[in-house]
Design an enzyme around this catalytic site. Sequence first.
Site, PDB file in Angstrom:
ATOM      1  N   LYS A  23       0.877  -1.179   0.000  1.00  0.00           N
ATOM      2  CA  LYS A  23       0.000   0.000   0.000  1.00  0.00           C
ATOM      3  C   LYS A  23       0.910   1.223   0.000  1.00  0.00           C
ATOM      4  O   LYS A  23       1.426   1.625   1.043  1.00  0.00           O
ATOM      5  CB  LYS A  23      -0.945   0.019   1.207  1.00  0.00           C
ATOM      6  CG  LYS A  23      -1.921   1.189   1.147  1.00  0.00           C
ATOM      7  CD  LYS A  23      -2.834   1.235   2.332  1.00  0.00           C
ATOM      8  CE  LYS A  23      -3.987   2.231   2.155  1.00  0.00           C
ATOM      9  NZ  LYS A  23      -3.599   3.564   1.745  1.00  0.00           N
TER      10      LYS A  23
ATOM     11  N   GLU B  94      -0.847   4.400  -8.123  1.00  0.00           N
ATOM     12  CA  GLU B  94      -0.448   5.249  -7.011  1.00  0.00           C
ATOM     13  C   GLU B  94       0.911   5.845  -7.387  1.00  0.00           C
ATOM     14  O   GLU B  94       1.847   5.104  -7.714  1.00  0.00           O
ATOM     15  CB  GLU B  94      -0.351   4.410  -5.725  1.00  0.00           C
ATOM     16  CG  GLU B  94      -0.113   5.200  -4.474  1.00  0.00           C
ATOM     17  CD  GLU B  94      -1.392   5.829  -3.881  1.00  0.00           C
ATOM     18  OE1 GLU B  94      -2.471   5.759  -4.503  1.00  0.00           O
ATOM     19  OE2 GLU B  94      -1.281   6.396  -2.780  1.00  0.00           O
TER      20      GLU B  94
HETATM   21  P1  ATP Z   1      -6.129   6.119   3.164  1.00  0.00           P
HETATM   22  O1  ATP Z   1      -6.175   7.396   3.930  1.00  0.00           O
HETATM   23  O2  ATP Z   1      -5.940   4.900   3.990  1.00  0.00           O
HETATM   24  O3  ATP Z   1      -5.292   6.172   1.940  1.00  0.00           O
HETATM   25  P2  ATP Z   1      -8.319   6.615   1.645  1.00  0.00           P
HETATM   26  O4  ATP Z   1      -9.687   6.754   2.150  1.00  0.00           O
HETATM   27  O5  ATP Z   1      -7.573   7.798   1.186  1.00  0.00           O
HETATM   28  O6  ATP Z   1      -7.551   5.864   2.716  1.00  0.00           O
HETATM   29  P3  ATP Z   1      -8.714   4.085   0.558  1.00  0.00           P
HETATM   30  O7  ATP Z   1      -9.309   3.722  -0.712  1.00  0.00           O
HETATM   31  O8  ATP Z   1      -9.500   3.806   1.747  1.00  0.00           O
HETATM   32  O9  ATP Z   1      -8.313   5.601   0.451  1.00  0.00           O
HETATM   33  O10 ATP Z   1      -7.295   3.383   0.679  1.00  0.00           O
HETATM   34  C1  ATP Z   1      -6.767   2.953  -0.484  1.00  0.00           C
HETATM   35  C2  ATP Z   1      -5.867   4.000  -1.116  1.00  0.00           C
HETATM   36  O11 ATP Z   1      -4.569   3.512  -1.060  1.00  0.00           O
HETATM   37  C3  ATP Z   1      -6.184   4.138  -2.563  1.00  0.00           C
HETATM   38  O12 ATP Z   1      -7.052   5.213  -2.770  1.00  0.00           O
HETATM   39  C4  ATP Z   1      -4.850   4.384  -3.218  1.00  0.00           C
HETATM   40  O13 ATP Z   1      -4.640   5.781  -3.357  1.00  0.00           O
HETATM   41  C5  ATP Z   1      -3.851   3.863  -2.226  1.00  0.00           C
HETATM   42  N1  ATP Z   1      -3.093   2.674  -2.678  1.00  0.00           N
HETATM   43  C6  ATP Z   1      -1.766   2.525  -2.489  1.00  0.00           C
HETATM   44  N2  ATP Z   1      -1.344   1.350  -2.975  1.00  0.00           N
HETATM   45  C7  ATP Z   1      -2.418   0.734  -3.508  1.00  0.00           C
HETATM   46  C8  ATP Z   1      -2.605  -0.517  -4.157  1.00  0.00           C
HETATM   47  N3  ATP Z   1      -1.598  -1.371  -4.362  1.00  0.00           N
HETATM   48  N4  ATP Z   1      -3.858  -0.836  -4.539  1.00  0.00           N
HETATM   49  C9  ATP Z   1      -4.897   0.024  -4.330  1.00  0.00           C
HETATM   50  N5  ATP Z   1      -4.768   1.207  -3.740  1.00  0.00           N
HETATM   51  C10 ATP Z   1      -3.540   1.577  -3.311  1.00  0.00           C
END
Ligand code: ATP
Length: 581
Positions: A269, A319
Site C-alpha cells: 500500500k 499510485e
Molecule cells: P487512506 O487514507 O488509507 O489512503 P483513503 O480513504 O484515502 O484511505 P482508501 O481507498 O480507503 O483511500 O485506501 C486505499 C488507497 O490507497 C487508494 O485510494 C490508493 O490511493 C492507495 N493505494 C496505495 N497502494 C495501492 C494498491 N496497491 N492498490 C490500491 N490502492 C492503493
Amino acid sequence: MKYSSLVDVYEKIESTSKRLEKTHHISELLKKTNEEDIHTIVLLLRGRLYPDWDKRKIGVANKLVLKAINTASGAGAGKIEQLWKEIGDLGLVAEKVIKRKIQATLFSKDLTVAKVFANLRKLNEMEGAGSVDRKIQLIAELLSSAKPKEAKYIVRNVLEDLRVGIGEGTMRDALVWAYMSVKVDYNAEKTSIDVDREKYNDAVDIVQSALDKSNDFTTVALAAKKGASELKKVSITPGNPIKVMLAQKVADMDEGFEKVGTPADIEFKYDGFRMQIHKSKGKIKIFTRRLEEVTSQFPEVVDSVKKNVKGDNFILDCEAVGYDAKKEKYLAFQHISQRIRRKYNIQELAKKMPIELNVFDILFYKGESLLNKPLKVRIKLLEKIVSEKKLSIVVAKRAITSKKEEAIKFYEESVKKGNEGVMLKNLDSAYKPGSRVGFMVKLKTAMNTLDFVIVGAEWGEGKRSGWLTSFTLACINDDGNFLETGKVGTGIKEKAEEGLSFGELTETLKPHIKQEKGKEVTIKPEIVLEIQFDEIQKSPTYSSGYALRFPRVVQLRDDRAPEECSDLNMVKEAFEKQKKR
Ligand code: ATP
C-alpha cells in the site's frame, strides 16, 4: 422553463432537512422538465455549471456581485455593503434590495433557466481587458429582470454557493423517482415512501452504476428518461475521469483473509497519491482521485506512460509515489503533494521530487471496458503491457498467497520500505467505480485519524497576526451538509520548512473566505485536513453532536474533494469503537 419554477424548488429544499421531502420536490420538478431543459436543470439544482468531472468554476468575487446589485437596483454601494455586513449573505442582500426596487418600479420580465444558465456560462468564459465590466453587466442583466426570490438564487448561483444541501444521493434518488419504472408513493404527512423495495433498490443500483462510470448527472438523467436499457449503455470512456474504487479497512491479516478469501492478492500500500491515467487517440491525461486533471504537472509521467505502456487507448489505476533514490525509501505523501498544485517551474520540481508510478489496475483496454473482468485477468494484462522501469513505472509489488505467515512477512517488508501497509484483494472481483468495497481492503499501521473539511478559522494575534489560526472542522452528512466537529490549531508549523505552515494554509484558504466578522472567518468547505485525535466525545457545542479531544493536523489532503471527507457515520463509528476498547 421559467427560472421561478427552479427557485420554488430551491426554497422548498432550503426549508426542510428531510431527505425524502427534498427528493420529492426535486423529482416533481424533473417530471415537469422537458428534454431540452434537463441538462440545465440537473446542473443548476446542484449549483453547478458543468458535470462533476469538469472542475471549471465561475470564480466571481463578492465585490463584483456587490457592484452588479448596485447597477441593477440603483441602491447606493455603501448601503448595500452595510446590509451585507448586517445579514452576512449576499443572496439575501440581493433579495432585499430588489424587493425595494420592484416596489418602486413594479416592473419585471420572466426569466428562464436557459437565460440564467447562458449568462452564468458566459461569466466563466470571459477573460481579458474589459471582462470585469462585462461580467458585472451579465449579472446585473439577470438581477434587473429578477423577482426578489430569484435575485437571491441568481447571486447564489453566481457565487456557486447554493446553501441548500442537495447531495449526490438525494439527486440520484430523485432521478429514480422521476424516471425509473418503479412506483414510489410519497406520503407528505409522514414523510415516508411506499415502494416495492427490491425493485427500488435495483433501480437505484442501475442509476448509481451509470453515475459512477460517467460522473455526469446530465448524461445519466437524459438516459434515465429514456429507460433502464439506455442507462445500462452508459459506460466508461478514456478521456473522461471515472470515480475510483475505494477500500474498506481491516484490523489484522485474519480479518483481511476472511473478507477477500484465499488465495488473496496482497499488494504494497504505497503512500502517495492516486493517479488515474487515460490514453485516448495518442493523448495521455492524468486525473487525481478528485477527478481533477493534473496532466501538465507531471510531464515525466506522461512520457513514461507513452514509452512503457503498450496500447492506443486504456485507463490505468495507479499510485504515484515520491522516491528518495539515495536512501532507497519511498517518501510520505506530504513531501510530494506540492507537485499537484505547482503551476510553474514544473520540470525543475520533477527533477527534485521524482515520482515512481505504481500501476495496480487497468479498467479499459483496446476499446473495451474491463470493469466486469476478474482482477486476476486485469493483473495479467497489466503485466503484459507495462514494461517496468524502476523509479519510473512499475506494476505494484504483490504476493498471491493463502498462508498467513507469508502474508505477514510481505506486510513487514512493505512497512520497512516506508509504505503504509498492504492492500488485500479478491482475485475474482470486478472493479466497482465509486464504491468502498469489501473485496479490496487495507491493512495499515495504526493511527487514529479522520479527514475533516475546514469551515471556519480565526485571524491570529501577536506573532501570528496575518495568519489564520484555530480552524473549525466539519464532517459531512448523508444530505451533503457539513457539520462541525471542533477546532484545531496544533500540528501546523510556524516555519514553512518544517511542514504544513500557518502561512501556507492561510494562502490556501484565502480564496474560499465567505465572510469575516472581527477575528472570526467563515470559509467555504473546500479544503480537507487529515486530523489525528485522542478521542471523540459527545458534545452539544458542535452541530455534529460530537467533538474531537486533542486534535492535531497530520497533513493537508489536497487529493480529496470536500464531499470525500469523513462522514457523520464514520465519526459515530469511531466514537462507538472507542467505547468498546
Ligand atoms: P487512506 O487514507 O488509507 O489512503 P483513503 O480513504 O484515502 O484511505 P482508501 O481507498 O480507503 O483511500 O485506501 C486505499 C488507497 O490507497 C487508494 O485510494 C490508493 O490511493 C492507495 N493505494 C496505495 N497502494 C495501492 C494498491 N496497491 N492498490 C490500491 N490502492 C492503493
